[in-house]
Scaffold this active site. Structure first.
Site, PDB file in Angstrom:
ATOM      1  N   CYS A 193       0.844  -1.193   0.000  1.00  0.00           N
ATOM      2  CA  CYS A 193       0.000   0.000   0.000  1.00  0.00           C
ATOM      3  C   CYS A 193       0.886   1.254   0.000  1.00  0.00           C
ATOM      4  O   CYS A 193       1.881   1.327  -0.718  1.00  0.00           O
ATOM      5  CB  CYS A 193      -0.960  -0.073   1.183  1.00  0.00           C
ATOM      6  N   THR A 194       0.540   2.229   0.804  1.00  0.00           N
ATOM      7  CA  THR A 194       1.262   3.497   0.777  1.00  0.00           C
ATOM      8  C   THR A 194       2.602   3.463   1.506  1.00  0.00           C
ATOM      9  O   THR A 194       3.289   4.485   1.584  1.00  0.00           O
ATOM     10  CB  THR A 194       0.382   4.617   1.361  1.00  0.00           C
TER      11      THR A 194
END
Length: 226
Positions: A103-104
């Site tokens: 993800c981020t």
């Protein structure tokens, strides 16, 4: 593969816990794997789900990773100006066989200068901002560029973990892990990404705009300070 496979995962306040715990659950089943969750100290770290996770080691105590993994969440953006954490990631990456994110968490790798000129992915709502870190954004559940392996948003971390497990221990082992964990997703709705037919496109546009407003300045500042 060595007798002991050191998997070092960053944990930080406001981490999206599934970004961390999903992949770790699968990777812990790889033969010889030993997992360390690492932060400034071993005090409990609050997640975005209302409970805390206890790190197993501080930055000073952490072993050298064979696999370095950085999860995501809003907390990943909050630590982009934490030079101690960014230096830890940079130092660990220099000695790791694989440098990875979910993800981020990709933006933490970017702040450490590890995405320049390389293909990477992240959560769809922040995907376009990867280019600010010098990355070549690629829309996929899992993207590999040499020893850099990045996973998309949240649940993509399980696909990422199985991809990495196959790389570390072979496809047969990865299949056994998948079977033992009964990873056979059959969601009741077909709305899991912006391209799916049941995805609410107004919500897609709104989330992209909201996250860009909240996060782009932090990403730009981290990119300029690399």
């Amino acid at each position: 593969m060595s007798a002991e496979l050191r998997i070092v995962a960053l944990v930080f306040p406001n981490v999206t816990q599934l970004d961390l715990t999903g992949p770790v659950q699968f990777l812990s089943r790889v033969p010889g794997a030993a997992v360390d969750l690492v932060w400034h100290s071993t005090d409990p770290v609050p997640t975005d789900s209302g409970f805390s996770i206890v790190p197993t080691a501080s930055f000073a105590e952490a072993p050298q990773a064979d696999v370095l993994m950085v999860p995501g969440g809003q907390g990943a953006f909050d630590i982009l100006d934490d030079q101690v954490a960014i230096d830890f990631v940079k130092h660990q990456a220099a000695g790791a066989r694989y440098v990875t994110s979910v993800c981020t968490g990709a933006f933490v790798l970017g702040a450490a200068g590890l995405l320049s000129g390389r293909r990477a992915t992240t959560h769809w709502a922040s995907h376009s901002m990867l280019s600010l870190m010098g990355a070549d954004p690629e829309e996929a559940r899992v993207v590999r560029d040499g020893n850099l392996i990045t996973g998309g948003g949240v649940t993509s971390g399980i696909d990422f973990a199985l991809t990495l497990a196959a790389e570390l221990a072979g496809a047969d082992i990865a299949r056994k892990i998948q079977l033992s964990m009964e990873y056979d997703p059959q969601p009741p709705f077909d709305a899991g990404s912006p391209t799916r037919p049941e995805a609410d496109q107004e919500l897609v546009a709104s989330l992209k705009a909201n996250y860009r407003a909240i996060r782009e300045g932090l990403v730009q500042a981290a990119a300029e300070s690399r």
